[in-house]
Design a protein around this motif. Structure first.
Motif, mmCIF file in Angstrom:
data_model
loop_
_atom_site.group_PDB
_atom_site.id
_atom_site.type_symbol
_atom_site.label_atom_id
_atom_site.label_comp_id
_atom_site.label_asym_id
_atom_site.label_seq_id
_atom_site.Cartn_x
_atom_site.Cartn_y
_atom_site.Cartn_z
ATOM 1 N N LYS A 146 0.823 -1.211 0.000
ATOM 2 C CA LYS A 146 0.000 0.000 0.000
ATOM 3 C C LYS A 146 0.853 1.255 0.000
ATOM 4 O O LYS A 146 0.583 2.212 -0.740
ATOM 5 N N CYS A 319 0.856 10.871 6.929
ATOM 6 C CA CYS A 319 -0.189 9.853 6.959
ATOM 7 C C CYS A 319 -0.858 9.733 5.599
ATOM 8 O O CYS A 319 -1.075 8.635 5.094
ATOM 9 N N ASP A 323 -1.096 6.402 2.999
ATOM 10 C CA ASP A 323 -2.396 5.885 2.556
ATOM 11 C C ASP A 323 -2.551 5.958 1.041
ATOM 12 O O ASP A 323 -3.208 5.107 0.433
#
Length: 372
Positions: A146, A319, A323
């Motif tokens: 990811k 963050c 993601d």
């Protein structure tokens, strides 16, 4: 008469391989995984080379031997597959001979951002022109697919010098392998320690990593079988420990550092990274708010006499980057992007100090796999 594997092997022991004169069982050409379903038998024969000139004749002779030896109707024709023999893995000391530096990245506990540090450190090194590989060794919580926008990647096998090797996926100049490429991301990976260690060894020893300046290994949090597997499988240049400033994280970081310093492991600790060191608002880049405590990891590095590699601040983009599959280190103009570039410089410095100051005999000693 009921069919069973030994009966099939007894039949195959009547067939001789023309190349050596030995029977198929004696020559180790019969795969142990023999499937029997009623009267249907399927098995695999192993040859040294995929283009062995005796493949067709040996398969035909094996079918005839099983049909004759069993003495009753048996479905074997067309159920014998063949494969080429895999060459043995190199010895531990000879693994990854084209890799200059192997760095384990660890944390005493989960939730301190170790994988984020690993991913961005790899990208920062690649942006600086180094050849970089990253192994996601966090078998039960793989996150690199990811973080590198490689969730749809499916690494493939390529036969290189007689061995079927996994070709790592690649993005942002970093070669990446992860158990996450081979399991359903929506399901939990429920493996015993031995299965996890075996899978990790495959990603290390049965992959074509090629020439690398830095090979980073993102270890699981804590101390486990995986850590021992890595130490026993590879000659590590050193380890980097990641922590946050608060005392509960530092207590676990201390244990992680002690593990690497243990006589049985004996891996140099290249330094400590303080992640989430402070909060900096995007609109006020010069302001620092120490919401988890101030410079706790820095104090620990001084106490345990190991280098302090740097601080990584908290900003929203770090963050979002993880993601979205775009590590924040890609943007050198951001606060965290610069922090990771600085971290990469410090890691290079400590690696060079370690490589240049130790006598060759001592390097060999420290890199040797521990005996258990």
């Amino acid at each position: 008469m009921a069919l069973y594997p030994k009966l099939i092997k007894d039949a195959l022991s009547q067939v001789r391989y023309p190349g050596s004169g030995k029977n198929l069982v004696e020559a180790g050409m019969v795969d142990e995984d023999i499937h029997i379903d009623g009267n249907k038998v399927s098995l695999t024969l192993i040859f040294d080379k995929p283009n062995d000139p005796f493949i067709k004749s040996v398969v035909k002779a094996a079918e005839a031997a099983i049909t004759t030896f069993v003495g009753e109707p048996v479905e074997i024709k067309g159920n014998i597959s063949v494969k080429a023999k895999q060459l043995a893995r190199p010895e531990v000391a000879k693994l990854l001979p084209q890799v200059k530096n192997i760095i384990a990245i660890s944390s005493g506990k989960g939730g301190v951002g170790k994988s984020t540090v690993s991913a961005n450190l790899a990208v920062a090194l690649a942006k600086m022109g180094y050849k970089v590989g990253l192994l996601d060794a966090d078998v039960f919580g793989p996150s690199m697919p990811k973080m590198f926008n490689l969730e749809d990647a499916r690494p493939y096998l390529e036969n290189i010098d007689g061995r079927d090797l996994i070709i790592p996926a690649e993005n942002y100049g970093v070669r990446v392998l992860s158990v996450g490429f081979f399991v359903d991301p929506n399901n939990a990976t429920v493996w015993r320690g031995g299965m996890a260690s075996s899978a990790l060894k495959q990603l290390i020893a049965d992959a074509n990593w090629g020439e690398l300046d830095y090979f980073l290994i993102d270890l699981p949090p804590g101390t486990s079988d995986i850590h021992l597997t890595v130490v026993q499988t590879l000659a590590l240049t050193g380890a980097v420990v990641v922590s946050t400033p608060q005392q509960v994280a530092l207590a676990d970081a201390r244990k992680g550092i002690d593990m690497f310093k243990n006589d049985k492991v004996n891996v140099p600790v290249l330094g400590l990274v303080e992640n989430m060191a402070y909060f900096t608002p995007a609109e006020l880049p010069n302001n620092k708010y120490y919401i988890f405590g101030k410079e706790g990891a820095k104090a620990l590095s001084k106490e345990m006499d190991i280098p302090f590699l740097g601080q990584i601040p908290i900003v929203q983009s770090i963050c979002e980057g993880g993601d979205d599959g775009k590590p924040v280190a890609l943007n050198e103009d951001s606060v965290t992007g610069r922090a990771f570039i600085d971290l990469a410089h410090e890691l290079i410095k400590q690696t060079e100090i370690r490589n240049n100051t130790l006598p060759k005999t001592e390097v060999v000693k420290m890199n040797a796999a521990p005996k258990y």
